[in-house]
Design a protein around this motif. Sequence first.
Motif, PDB file in Angstrom:
ATOM      1  N   GLN A   9      35.926  -6.071 -19.823  1.00 14.24           N
ATOM      2  CA  GLN A   9      35.370  -4.895 -19.159  1.00 14.24           C
ATOM      3  C   GLN A   9      34.995  -5.181 -17.704  1.00 14.24           C
ATOM      4  N   VAL A  10      35.286  -4.232 -16.826  1.00 12.83           N
ATOM      5  CA  VAL A  10      34.770  -4.289 -15.456  1.00 12.83           C
ATOM      6  C   VAL A  10      33.264  -4.060 -15.511  1.00 12.83           C
ATOM      7  N   VAL A  11      32.507  -4.769 -14.702  1.00  9.14           N
ATOM      8  CA  VAL A  11      31.054  -4.603 -14.687  1.00  9.14           C
ATOM      9  C   VAL A  11      30.673  -3.744 -13.482  1.00  9.14           C
ATOM     10  N   LYS A  12      30.234  -2.527 -13.770  1.00  3.64           N
ATOM     11  CA  LYS A  12      29.841  -1.565 -12.742  1.00  3.64           C
ATOM     12  C   LYS A  12      28.323  -1.398 -12.742  1.00  3.64           C
ATOM     13  N   ALA A  13      27.785  -0.876 -11.658  1.00  5.36           N
ATOM     14  CA  ALA A  13      26.344  -0.653 -11.577  1.00  5.36           C
ATOM     15  C   ALA A  13      26.066   0.603 -10.764  1.00  5.36           C
ATOM     16  N   ALA A  14      25.080   1.358 -11.214  1.00  9.62           N
ATOM     17  CA  ALA A  14      24.628   2.545 -10.481  1.00  9.62           C
ATOM     18  C   ALA A  14      23.340   2.195  -9.750  1.00  9.62           C
TER      19      ALA A  14
ATOM     20  N   GLU B 141      25.676   6.637  -6.604  1.00  8.04           N
ATOM     21  CA  GLU B 141      26.174   5.355  -6.102  1.00  8.04           C
ATOM     22  C   GLU B 141      26.613   4.517  -7.297  1.00  8.04           C
ATOM     23  N   VAL B 142      27.883   4.175  -7.348  1.00  7.38           N
ATOM     24  CA  VAL B 142      28.404   3.300  -8.396  1.00  7.38           C
ATOM     25  C   VAL B 142      29.242   2.230  -7.712  1.00  7.38           C
ATOM     26  N   PHE B 143      28.913   0.971  -7.960  1.00  2.00           N
ATOM     27  CA  PHE B 143      29.626  -0.134  -7.326  1.00  2.00           C
ATOM     28  C   PHE B 143      30.000  -1.178  -8.369  1.00  2.00           C
ATOM     29  N   THR B 144      30.873  -2.076  -7.994  1.00  2.00           N
ATOM     30  CA  THR B 144      31.269  -3.156  -8.894  1.00  2.00           C
ATOM     31  C   THR B 144      30.306  -4.316  -8.729  1.00  2.00           C
ATOM     32  N   LYS B 145      29.638  -4.682  -9.815  1.00  2.00           N
ATOM     33  CA  LYS B 145      28.605  -5.709  -9.775  1.00  2.00           C
ATOM     34  C   LYS B 145      29.174  -7.119  -9.873  1.00  2.00           C
ATOM     35  N   ALA B 146      30.162  -7.328 -10.733  1.00  2.00           N
ATOM     36  CA  ALA B 146      30.642  -8.693 -10.982  1.00  2.00           C
ATOM     37  C   ALA B 146      32.088  -8.654 -11.450  1.00  2.00           C
ATOM     38  N   PRO B 147      32.840  -9.726 -11.197  1.00  2.00           N
ATOM     39  CA  PRO B 147      34.210  -9.796 -11.721  1.00  2.00           C
ATOM     40  C   PRO B 147      34.225  -9.878 -13.244  1.00  2.00           C
TER      41      PRO B 147
ATOM     42  N   ASN C 277      13.827 -11.062  -2.574  1.00  2.00           N
ATOM     43  CA  ASN C 277      14.703 -10.660  -3.671  1.00  2.00           C
ATOM     44  C   ASN C 277      13.879 -10.384  -4.915  1.00  2.00           C
ATOM     45  N   ASN C 278      14.493  -9.769  -5.910  1.00  2.00           N
ATOM     46  CA  ASN C 278      13.757  -9.454  -7.135  1.00  2.00           C
ATOM     47  C   ASN C 278      14.726  -9.195  -8.294  1.00  2.00           C
ATOM     48  N   PRO C 279      14.199  -9.263  -9.520  1.00  2.00           N
ATOM     49  CA  PRO C 279      15.018  -8.890 -10.681  1.00  2.00           C
ATOM     50  C   PRO C 279      15.097  -7.378 -10.794  1.00  2.00           C
ATOM     51  N   GLU C 280      16.124  -6.887 -11.470  1.00  2.00           N
ATOM     52  CA  GLU C 280      16.239  -5.460 -11.759  1.00  2.00           C
ATOM     53  C   GLU C 280      16.541  -5.288 -13.248  1.00  2.00           C
ATOM     54  N   PRO C 281      15.506  -5.010 -14.059  1.00  2.00           N
ATOM     55  CA  PRO C 281      15.697  -4.846 -15.499  1.00  2.00           C
ATOM     56  C   PRO C 281      16.321  -3.485 -15.805  1.00  2.00           C
ATOM     57  N   GLU C 282      17.456  -3.495 -16.491  1.00  2.00           N
ATOM     58  CA  GLU C 282      18.189  -2.252 -16.684  1.00  2.00           C
ATOM     59  C   GLU C 282      18.801  -2.152 -18.078  1.00  2.00           C
ATOM     60  N   VAL C 283      19.043  -0.915 -18.494  1.00  3.80           N
ATOM     61  CA  VAL C 283      19.899  -0.651 -19.649  1.00  3.80           C
ATOM     62  C   VAL C 283      21.334  -0.627 -19.148  1.00  3.80           C
ATOM     63  N   VAL C 284      22.227  -1.241 -19.931  1.00  4.44           N
ATOM     64  CA  VAL C 284      23.640  -1.313 -19.574  1.00  4.44           C
ATOM     65  C   VAL C 284      24.444  -0.638 -20.683  1.00  4.44           C
TER      66      VAL C 284
ATOM     67  N   TYR D  76      39.753   2.929 -16.476  1.00  3.17           N
ATOM     68  CA  TYR D  76      39.320   1.603 -16.903  1.00  3.17           C
ATOM     69  C   TYR D  76      39.910   1.338 -18.285  1.00  3.17           C
ATOM     70  N   PRO D  77      41.182   0.949 -18.331  1.00  3.73           N
ATOM     71  CA  PRO D  77      41.864   0.817 -19.623  1.00  3.73           C
ATOM     72  C   PRO D  77      41.239  -0.215 -20.554  1.00  3.73           C
ATOM     73  N   ASP D  78      40.500  -1.174 -20.004  1.00  7.56           N
ATOM     74  CA  ASP D  78      39.824  -2.176 -20.838  1.00  7.56           C
ATOM     75  C   ASP D  78      38.347  -1.854 -21.013  1.00  7.56           C
ATOM     76  N   GLY D  79      37.930  -0.689 -20.520  1.00  5.29           N
ATOM     77  CA  GLY D  79      36.531  -0.290 -20.607  1.00  5.29           C
ATOM     78  C   GLY D  79      35.702  -0.852 -19.471  1.00  5.29           C
ATOM     79  N   PHE D  80      34.420  -0.490 -19.455  1.00  7.43           N
ATOM     80  CA  PHE D  80      33.521  -1.046 -18.446  1.00  7.43           C
ATOM     81  C   PHE D  80      32.094  -1.083 -18.982  1.00  7.43           C
ATOM     82  N   MET D  81      31.308  -1.957 -18.385  1.00  8.97           N
ATOM     83  CA  MET D  81      29.876  -2.028 -18.621  1.00  8.97           C
ATOM     84  C   MET D  81      29.197  -1.386 -17.417  1.00  8.97           C
ATOM     85  N   LEU D  82      28.201  -0.533 -17.668  1.00  7.95           N
ATOM     86  CA  LEU D  82      27.580   0.214 -16.576  1.00  7.95           C
ATOM     87  C   LEU D  82      26.071   0.021 -16.557  1.00  7.95           C
ATOM     88  N   PHE D  83      25.573  -0.694 -15.532  1.00  7.69           N
ATOM     89  CA  PHE D  83      24.136  -0.781 -15.278  1.00  7.69           C
ATOM     90  C   PHE D  83      23.648   0.586 -14.820  1.00  7.69           C
TER      91      PHE D  83
END
Length: 394
Positions: free
Chosen positions: A101-106, A181-187, A207-214, A316-323
Amino acid sequence: MNDESTGLLPDDGLAGTLVARAWTPGPQGGPAVVALRPEGVFDVSRTFPTMSTLLDAQQPAEAARNVIGERLCAVEELLDNSRLGVRDGARPFLLAPCDLQVVKAAGVTFAASMVERVIEEQARGDASRAQELRGKVQALIGENLADIRPGSDKAMALKALLQQQNLWSQYLEVGIGPDAEVFTKAPVLASVGTGQEIGIRADSAWNNPEPEVVLAVNGRGDIVGATLGNDVNLRDIEGRSALLLGKAKDNNASCAIGPFIRLFDASFGMDDVRRETVHLEVRGTDGFVMRGINTMASISRDPADIVAQTLAAHQYPDGFMLFLGTLFAPIEDRGEPGAGFTHQLGDEVTIRSARLGVLRNRVTHSETAPPWQFGLRAFINHLAARGLLDGRSL
């Protein structure tokens, strides 16, 4: 099993449908798709070689429950070997639960964090200016923006007013404007799991952590489950320019996901995601402790709408994970007054929720974290060595 490993499970234990990826030992050792059950941890890779394959099943939760699989170990053994600083390579341990899965984030999906992004921009990444700017910005735009629906007439009226006052920001544009805003977080395959080190750049001082549901979204665009994530944020780098978002967000070990994916079934669904509360705790080697929460009920955009916007002009034929973004934006001083919070090496970051369990990582520099070496070629070679490519669909 000690309290730390026991606490990785959701409050209802194994009542839900929990699937994960685990590193398995042996001559053909490597990542395996596993199902966690009261009877133990079962490798289901013979039927579902990848997590992407499992999530693409017509009924993923039912498929995960019904597949027989090969028992690897007790659940207690897997969780115990997935604790911080404990991993024994001769026993299975948890990885990030996604693979192809591609890792996306909002971003900027909560009003409180939106205000902080405006402050970052106005401060140009200088933490020492944040406190003064916070008062000025809040005096002009206020803090009670959660009731404004992005893209609504009310939101557009506010936009016009702020533009007249020369306060309009690119962060307000995605916070209350029509487009998320949706961007690619990680390969693909670059995320770390629970118990692993999480990285910040050595040249970041704010810097800081960002606790999220994915969310876990399959190749058909169906939301089929959820997990927890830490979308590490380098505030000084992004604050200098939004064009540095890639440098601020996508670094070695900067994306943590886990501990497993809870698939949607009778015990858990999208309405539970919308009600979930994510708790954060940071414990430093200096004795510093910081706690916070991310309440999904306060999100400005519905999670399903963010998924729809992600799919609007891309496949996203293999799906994606979305923060899904975070309400949490730390302003508590860790050092000198007005400097706010920033990570120190060795911080233990614990992210937990009642239905999704616990994601725990220790902070290090991205430059010295274990390098990411297991990419797509290594993954395909591993599947081939296990005979999982013979007549099977990935």
